[in-house]
Write a protein that holds these residues in place. Sequence first.
Motif, PDB file in Angstrom:
ATOM      1  N   ASP A 321      27.755  42.379  38.649  1.00  0.00           N
ATOM      2  CA  ASP A 321      27.467  43.467  38.218  1.00  0.00           C
ATOM      3  C   ASP A 321      26.110  44.051  38.644  1.00  0.00           C
ATOM      4  O   ASP A 321      26.061  45.431  38.955  1.00  0.00           O
ATOM      5  CB  ASP A 321      27.840  43.849  36.701  1.00  0.00           C
ATOM      6  CG  ASP A 321      27.905  45.217  36.234  1.00  0.00           C
ATOM      7  OD1 ASP A 321      28.821  45.690  36.866  1.00  0.00           O
ATOM      8  OD2 ASP A 321      27.072  45.808  35.889  1.00  0.00           O
ATOM      9  N   GLY A 324      27.313  44.065  43.189  1.00  0.00           N
ATOM     10  CA  GLY A 324      28.357  44.887  43.880  1.00  0.00           C
ATOM     11  C   GLY A 324      28.607  44.308  45.213  1.00  0.00           C
ATOM     12  O   GLY A 324      28.008  43.598  45.675  1.00  0.00           O
ATOM     13  N   GLN A 377      37.007  50.268  42.509  1.00  0.00           N
ATOM     14  CA  GLN A 377      36.874  49.099  41.533  1.00  0.00           C
ATOM     15  C   GLN A 377      38.043  48.893  40.983  1.00  0.00           C
ATOM     16  O   GLN A 377      39.022  49.871  40.798  1.00  0.00           O
ATOM     17  CB  GLN A 377      35.844  49.900  40.336  1.00  0.00           C
ATOM     18  CG  GLN A 377      35.559  48.776  39.160  1.00  0.00           C
ATOM     19  CD  GLN A 377      34.752  49.425  38.225  1.00  0.00           C
ATOM     20  OE1 GLN A 377      35.413  49.738  37.157  1.00  0.00           O
ATOM     21  NE2 GLN A 377      33.551  49.275  38.014  1.00  0.00           N
ATOM     22  N   THR A 403      29.972  49.656  39.044  1.00  0.00           N
ATOM     23  CA  THR A 403      29.594  48.585  40.329  1.00  0.00           C
ATOM     24  C   THR A 403      30.862  48.690  40.963  1.00  0.00           C
ATOM     25  O   THR A 403      31.923  48.267  40.667  1.00  0.00           O
ATOM     26  CB  THR A 403      29.312  47.164  39.726  1.00  0.00           C
ATOM     27  OG1 THR A 403      28.093  47.271  39.005  1.00  0.00           O
ATOM     28  CG2 THR A 403      29.210  46.271  40.856  1.00  0.00           C
ATOM     29  N   THR A 405      33.546  47.098  43.417  1.00  0.00           N
ATOM     30  CA  THR A 405      34.350  45.671  43.648  1.00  0.00           C
ATOM     31  C   THR A 405      34.941  45.735  45.146  1.00  0.00           C
ATOM     32  O   THR A 405      35.544  44.795  45.494  1.00  0.00           O
ATOM     33  CB  THR A 405      35.277  45.346  42.597  1.00  0.00           C
ATOM     34  OG1 THR A 405      36.368  46.138  42.591  1.00  0.00           O
ATOM     35  CG2 THR A 405      34.693  45.004  41.280  1.00  0.00           C
TER      36      THR A 405
END
Length: 584
Positions: A321, A324, A377, A403, A405
């Motif tokens: 987190d 990223g 994300q 963040t 992903t």
Amino acid sequence: MATIVGFSSTNVMSYALNNDPEFHSKFNAVKGSKNSSLLFSCICLGSRVSNHFQLRSSNGQPLNVVSSHDGLAGSSLTHQPIEGSFPLAGSESTGSNLSITVVGASGDLAKKKIFPALFALYYEDWLPENFVVFGYARTKMTDEELRNMISRTLTCRIDKRENCEDKMDQFLKRCFYHSGLYDSEDHFSDLDCKLREKEGGKLSNRLFYLSIPPNIFVDVVRCASLKASSKNGWTRVIVEKPFGRDFESSSNLTRCLKQYLKEDQIFRIDHYLGKELVENLSVLRFSNLVFMPLWSRDYIRSVQLIFSEDFGTEGRGGYFDNYGIIRDIMQNHLLQILALFAMETPVSLDAEDIRNEKVKVLRSMRPLQLEDVVIGQYKGHSKGSKSYPAYTDDPTVPNGSLTPTFAAAALFINNARWDGVPFLMKAGKALHTKRAEIRVQFRHVPGNLYKRNFGTDLDKATNELVLRVQPDEAIYLKINNKVPGLGMRLDRSDLNLLYRARYPREIPDAYERLLLDSIEGERRLFIRSDELDAAWALFTPLLKEIENKKIAPELYPYGSRGPVGAHYLAAKHNVRWGDLSTDE
Ligand SMILES: NC(=O)C1=CN([C@@H]2O[C@H](COP(=O)(O)OP(=O)(O)OC[C@H]3O[C@@H](n4cnc5c(N)ncnc54)[C@H](OP(=O)(O)O)[C@@H]3O)[C@@H](O)[C@H]2O)C=CC1
Ligand SMILES: O=C1O[C@H](COP(=O)(O)O)[C@@H](O)[C@H](O)[C@H]1O
């Protein structure tokens, strides 16, 4: 001569004379001697001639030899090359020691990768005769407990030879543990005592592997360099990523490390550079005439660097987190591959020549802008009776985290070779598949005689070269081919080099290659500080903008192909993602 296996001494001699400059000078220095056969034995042993010798000499630096250009900073690291010293590998009485300390030995990476890689090197006789491995961490453990812990992850991965169990026992006997704090000079002094005891006063080289969170890198380097560096050999430190979070923190980290170490003692690891197919990229480019003229904007329409994992951040959400996907994968692994892909021919295979070319590519690139990027994300998803968590379901991830992903980006190199060619990167967690690949899409054939056979979609007929880094390593070229028969029907076929069919042996793990290189002083596959600066300069403005503006990532279901925005990004640059086409 005990270490020469399966080669005649003439072969050994001529190989070494041709390939090892150090050997060459030593040989010249002693060839007039009366006892030439003894001297020859010494030279061969000193060059660690083994059954692998013809494969390993890229830096011309034999194992166990103190590198003459290893500068050492700080009084505690004073390096004293031993004049005329000629350490002999394979000799208990005269050989130098190698002491490897894995700092953070109780952690995930150490267990999963570092100890198994060290064992594989030992198993395959790549380590010098006299070596010890120390685990260092705060957790209280005895030597025996460390051995039990690591024995659970060691495997006889290469060819399951009968003696594997014995080798494992022998390896474990060389493993020891020292519990200590990461910022305690006293605890590192204690480690030093234990190391000296094992080294028995001989020439000793020391390698520290920092397998710890980055906020304690500098403490460990300070304590290790002041209290536990080698007094008579080299001291090197492998530093794991992340190297900072942005340009400033990375420069600061480099500055702090350089208070205690010289640049050539720092081995910044990017394990993607140790992967077989990434190593092979330069071989493919620079030793095959067929590719050389094609490698530019004249023939290449786009280059795609794709990383996907079919699992989420499970267990690593706390680390992730704060970083990223752009920092975790793009700024390092994918960018390093891009630099190797796009660099000009280096003057030689020497580490500095290669890194000079890579840094030129990075410095020729346009810093990323928000419109060049799509972020995503993963969200929770149910399939039948199975349900998959959202990223934010991870208890270590803060509620409402933005963040990314997943990210897709278009990068450009402003130089004569690559002007206007989009280098598309895509990296994501919790996608439908696990893979890493490099895809080179070539331009359309001008005035294609067969265009009728392809219909209107000429993209379907473009050649594509794919280097599949993992899994199931392969290099294949998509070509158009006549379907055998009396008619004139074309289809898409692959010229396919599938590694498991062509090379039916297991491929070493990236960590094995990189550990061995660091022991040998080979820096080619490690990141130099100016490369790191250039890499951060490209990504930092973008990262700041995403974070300052709190840009919300596009949600995509766990196990899907990622956000649709990635398709629009490719379309904006007139290309399609190769991994999503029907004949991928
Ligand atoms: N795991 C992976 O797959 C990968 C990891 N990396 C990098 O490698 C390094 C190590 O990774 P990994 O093994 O997963 O890390 P861990 O979180 O498992 O940490 C390693 C060890 O460091 C100590 N430690 C953990 N947190 C702290 C803390 N806050 N303060 C002091 N000590 C701490 C613990 O040992 P103890 O409590 O016994 O002292 C732990 O066993 C990291 O820099 C990571 O980013 C890079 C690529 C992949
Ligand atoms: O550096 C990292 O790499 C791993 C993926 O490595 P691979 O060799 O298994 O492909 C990734 O999972 C992790 O998030 C990242 O920090």
